[in-house]
Write an enzyme that holds these catalytic residues in place. Structure first.
Site, short mmCIF file in Angstrom:
data_model
loop_
_atom_site.label_atom_id
_atom_site.label_comp_id
_atom_site.label_asym_id
_atom_site.label_seq_id
_atom_site.Cartn_x
_atom_site.Cartn_y
_atom_site.Cartn_z
N ASN A 142 0.83 -1.20 0.00
CA ASN A 142 0.00 0.00 0.00
C ASN A 142 0.87 1.26 0.00
O ASN A 142 1.72 1.42 0.89
CB ASN A 142 -0.89 0.01 1.25
CG ASN A 142 -1.75 1.26 1.34
OD1 ASN A 142 -2.73 1.40 0.61
ND2 ASN A 142 -1.39 2.17 2.24
N GLU A 143 0.70 2.09 -1.00
CA GLU A 143 1.36 3.40 -1.10
C GLU A 143 2.85 3.34 -0.72
O GLU A 143 3.30 4.02 0.22
CB GLU A 143 0.60 4.42 -0.24
CG GLU A 143 -0.84 4.57 -0.72
CD GLU A 143 -1.65 5.62 0.04
OE1 GLU A 143 -1.16 6.14 1.05
OE2 GLU A 143 -2.79 5.90 -0.39
#
Length: 366
Positions: free
Chosen positions: A209-210
């Site tokens: 994630n990110e």
């Protein structure tokens, strides 16, 4: 004597009226004769499950795609369901994921229960599940609260995340070896639900994630600013792991947070060097091309879906539309309504630093 001679103007008007009436009746008759047939079943094609998805379940809304993601999943330990909050809250490792999902404390240490509870709901509603696989190197080793700066990874507060287990898989993982295995998690899910090719299998996996923000959101888990080449190598290795365990599953990457990630991977220090590997306009082009080259070498498609997040930088009424909670700010409200045009409308330039300095990159979807 004919009436038309006595009353020439009146007769003329009567004749005109008759002509108009006749024309109107003729038009109405012609309109009545026109038939329209609508066949809603003709020419239909399946709607992609990606279209009606959600990152967060909304009460009473049935979506066709559900994603289990967010900052917490970067440090998620599937063996115990421990996770780390990072900059969201004191870099704390705890039982937040089980607690927020309504999982009783007596079941909080059940391997993978955060993911199985989530996917069970997807199976029940026929939704496509996207589960997030940690890829930053470490996951929470405990649920003992805040992690101090002196306990940054590697330390006893973290377990190493390893993609390939050197020994046989088990559904009751070893909690003492200091490692958490991604392929063992994938095997656990396939054993429970079957392959993604079946009706109940997990369909998709986010490659973390990110990652462009790892050193910011998870400064104690991944203290160093991530590199372009690091992301590529980690993505390739984890994607190969997914395809090895479940060839039918789809991989989604690079799960960027926003424009600066798209542009140069959040000013990654090796971007200037990596950019020379091709005629790349921005990091997205590099990532897609490099993943394609890696897929060719591996003999299997390693990236199925480009996953990008976007938090609009547009402003109105002196406030950023994604920051303001003052809904009496009408100019900000108007800007918020217009902001989605940055995705598709080439005639619209948003009021933001992106619109000012990078207008050639708008609209984002071209």
């Amino acid at each position: 004597m004919p009436i038309s001679t006595l009353f020439p103007r009146a007769t003329s008007n009567i004749n005109k009226g008759i002509t108009v009436a006749f024309a109107l009746l003729t038009a109405l008759a012609a309109r009545a004769a026109v038939g329209i047939s609508i066949d809603p079943g003709s020419g239909r094609t399946p709607i992609s499950p990606y279209i009606y998805g959600s990152n967060q379940d909304l009460p009473g809304v049935n979506v066709t795609l559900r994603r289990s993601g967010g900052n917490r999943m970067t440090g998620y330990n599937w063996e115990t369901n421990a996770s780390n909050a990072g900059s969201d809250y004191l870099n704390e490792s705890d039982n937040f994921l089980t607690s927020s999902a309504g999982i009783p404390d007596a079941q909080a240490n059940t391997p993978g229960i955060v993911l199985t509870k989530f996917h069970d709901q997807s199976v029940l509603t026929g939704a496509y599940s996207v589960l997030t696989l940690p890829m930053a190197g470490y996951v929470a080793a405990d649920k003992s609260g805040p992690v101090s700066a002196g306990q940054a990874a590697p330390s006893v507060r973290w377990n190493a995340i390893v993609n390939t287990k050197p020994t046989a898989f088990t559904t009751t993982p070893d909690l003492t070896d200091g490692k958490v295995y991604s392929d063992e998690l994938l095997n656990f899910l396939v054993t429970r639900y079957g392959s993604a090719s079946g009706t109940t299998g997990v369909k998709g996996y986010d490659l973390d994630n990110e990652p462009d923000l790892w050193s910011s959101t998870h400064s104690l888990l991944h203290p160093a600013k991530p590199l372009c080449l690091e992301l590529l190598n980690r993505s390739v290795d984890l994607a190969k792991t997914v395809k090895r365990i479940d060839p039918a599953a789809e991989t989604l990457g690079f799960v960027s947070y926003g424009f600066s990630g798209y542009y140069d991977f959040q000013s990654a220090t090796d971007w200037a060097t990596e950019k020379q590997k091709g005629s790349y306009r921005w990091f997205i082009d590099y990532y897609l091309d490099q993943m394609k080259q890696a897929s060719t070498t591996a003999g299997v498609r390693l990236l199925d879906v480009l996953d990008l997040h976007n938090y609009s930088e547009a402003q109105g009424g002196g406030a950023r539309v994604t920051d303001s909670t003052d809904y009496t700010n009408l100019d900000c409200n108007k800007a918020r309504l217009q902001a989605p045009r940055s995705f598709w409308d080439g005639t619209y330039v948003e009021n933001s630093w992106i619109g000012q300095y990078f207008p050639s990159y708008l609209p984002l979807l071209t």
